[in-house]
Scaffold this motif. Structure first.
Motif, PDB file in Angstrom:
ATOM      1  N   UNK A  44      -8.915   6.355  21.232  1.00 46.75           N
ATOM      2  CA  UNK A  44      -9.959   5.601  20.529  1.00 46.75           C
ATOM      3  C   UNK A  44      -9.809   4.105  20.750  1.00 46.75           C
ATOM      4  N   UNK A  45      -8.576   3.603  20.629  1.00 45.82           N
ATOM      5  CA  UNK A  45      -8.337   2.175  20.851  1.00 45.82           C
ATOM      6  C   UNK A  45      -8.643   1.803  22.302  1.00 45.82           C
ATOM      7  N   UNK A  46      -8.325   2.702  23.249  1.00 49.06           N
ATOM      8  CA  UNK A  46      -8.642   2.452  24.662  1.00 49.06           C
ATOM      9  C   UNK A  46     -10.148   2.316  24.856  1.00 49.06           C
ATOM     10  N   UNK A  51     -14.812  -1.875  25.758  1.00 48.35           N
ATOM     11  CA  UNK A  51     -16.003  -2.668  25.468  1.00 48.35           C
ATOM     12  C   UNK A  51     -15.829  -4.107  25.949  1.00 48.35           C
ATOM     13  N   UNK A  52     -14.577  -4.570  25.971  1.00 45.99           N
ATOM     14  CA  UNK A  52     -14.279  -5.938  26.389  1.00 45.99           C
ATOM     15  C   UNK A  52     -13.859  -5.983  27.853  1.00 45.99           C
ATOM     16  N   UNK A  53     -12.979  -5.072  28.247  1.00 41.95           N
ATOM     17  CA  UNK A  53     -12.386  -5.151  29.586  1.00 41.95           C
ATOM     18  C   UNK A  53     -13.332  -4.704  30.685  1.00 41.95           C
ATOM     19  N   UNK A  54     -14.345  -3.918  30.355  1.00 38.94           N
ATOM     20  CA  UNK A  54     -15.275  -3.461  31.387  1.00 38.94           C
ATOM     21  C   UNK A  54     -16.389  -4.468  31.658  1.00 38.94           C
ATOM     22  N   UNK A  90     -17.807 -15.927  27.472  1.00 43.67           N
ATOM     23  CA  UNK A  90     -18.931 -15.837  26.546  1.00 43.67           C
ATOM     24  C   UNK A  90     -19.512 -14.434  26.481  1.00 43.67           C
ATOM     25  N   UNK A  91     -19.680 -13.809  27.653  1.00 47.62           N
ATOM     26  CA  UNK A  91     -20.170 -12.429  27.679  1.00 47.62           C
ATOM     27  C   UNK A  91     -19.190 -11.491  26.987  1.00 47.62           C
ATOM     28  N   UNK A  92     -17.896 -11.743  27.200  1.00 49.17           N
ATOM     29  CA  UNK A  92     -16.871 -10.900  26.601  1.00 49.17           C
ATOM     30  C   UNK A  92     -16.888 -10.999  25.085  1.00 49.17           C
ATOM     31  N   UNK A  97     -18.141  -8.243  19.745  1.00 47.32           N
ATOM     32  CA  UNK A  97     -18.791  -7.998  18.462  1.00 47.32           C
ATOM     33  C   UNK A  97     -19.150  -6.522  18.290  1.00 47.32           C
ATOM     34  N   UNK A  98     -19.310  -5.816  19.427  1.00 57.03           N
ATOM     35  CA  UNK A  98     -19.651  -4.394  19.349  1.00 57.03           C
ATOM     36  C   UNK A  98     -18.485  -3.553  18.859  1.00 57.03           C
ATOM     37  N   UNK A  99     -17.263  -4.129  18.900  1.00 60.45           N
ATOM     38  CA  UNK A  99     -16.091  -3.377  18.457  1.00 60.45           C
ATOM     39  C   UNK A  99     -16.224  -3.001  16.988  1.00 60.45           C
ATOM     40  N   UNK A 100     -16.788  -3.898  16.171  1.00 67.89           N
ATOM     41  CA  UNK A 100     -16.865  -3.658  14.728  1.00 67.89           C
ATOM     42  C   UNK A 100     -17.749  -2.451  14.401  1.00 67.89           C
TER      43      UNK A 100
END
Length: 242
Positions: A44-46, A51-54, A90-92, A97-100
């Motif tokens: 789940x954490x991966x 969402x950020x690393x891709x 900035x894109x990252x 924000x989608x993580x929440x």
């Protein structure tokens, strides 16, 4: 719509991975020192990290080369690589924000272990270094466009290798013997595997410094390589279109 689709996709993947690992653990396919609840937390954490690393914050390089605007950027009194980094950051942050909402939806399906504050701080530090490694890797891949004009095939190969060998899909502890030692020695492990193994406790506190030091080593190596490639590329501008 794009935001809702991305969150829905992540929740679906979390559900599929939870079902997959539950079935595998029922068949005694458990990796060493990683019980089922830790494995579900790992997966789940991966997904949340992805969402950020891709986010390929340096794809602007190849787009500007195709358009021909890279030539005018090189004439401006700015650091062009820093400009690309700022744009990508900035894109990252936007995707971060989608993580929440993604986490809130995922918690409806799985239970995620919450580590101690010291462990979480070490995870965040390792994650930040992994982000830097991932950025410079993407930077190198997109800089190839100065010579080839197209980087899709090369990036696809690297992305597949990274997905498999970074620990994003399966923990690298599942790789046996010499194969396991090889995949841990590759730079891809510095992106996902190290922060994730710190989070779930496979890497103990006494090994945090050594593990992060390896990440920093890869970060420095890729940063130097990116600097060399950029200097060579900026002296060889090939414009298509514009």
């Amino acid at each position: 719509m794009e935001v809702l689709t991305e969150i829905g996709s992540l929740v679906l993947r979390v559900y599929i991975l939870r079902s997959l690992w539950t079935a595998l653990y029922a068949q005694n396919a458990a990796p060493l020192n990683l019980p089922l609840h830790s494995m579900i937390t790992y997966a789940t954490v991966a997904m949340l990290m992805s969402l950020i690393l891709e986010v390929d914050g340096t794809r602007l390089i190849r787009e500007k080369i195709r358009e021909g605007t890279i030539a005018t950027d090189l004439m401006k009194p700015i650091s062009v690589p820093l400009y690309f980094f700022s744009d990508g950051l900035g894109q990252t942050l936007l995707h971060a924000l989608l993580v929440i909402p993604s986490l809130m939806c995922a918690l409806l399906l799985v239970r995620i272990d919450v580590p101690r504050p010291a462990v979480f701080a070490a995870f965040l530090a390792s994650f930040a270094v992994g982000y830097g490694v991932n950025f410079f890797l993407n930077f190198l891949m997109n800089s190839i466009a100065f010579w080839t004009l197209e980087t899709f095939a090369a990036q696809l190969i690297v992305r597949w290798a990274s997905d498999l060998l970074s620990g994003q899909i399966i923990p690298l502890t599942l790789f046996p013997g010499i194969v396991g030692r090889i995949v841990f020695a590759l730079p891809f492990a510095a992106i996902y595997s190290t922060p994730l193994l710190i989070y779930v406790g496979v890497i103990p506190p006494e090994q945090w410094a050594a593990s992060v030091a390896v990440q920093v080593g890869w970060l420095a190596l890729f940063a130097v390589a990116a600097t060399v490639v950029w200097r060579a590329a900026s002296n060889r501008v090939v414009i298509q279109g514009g």
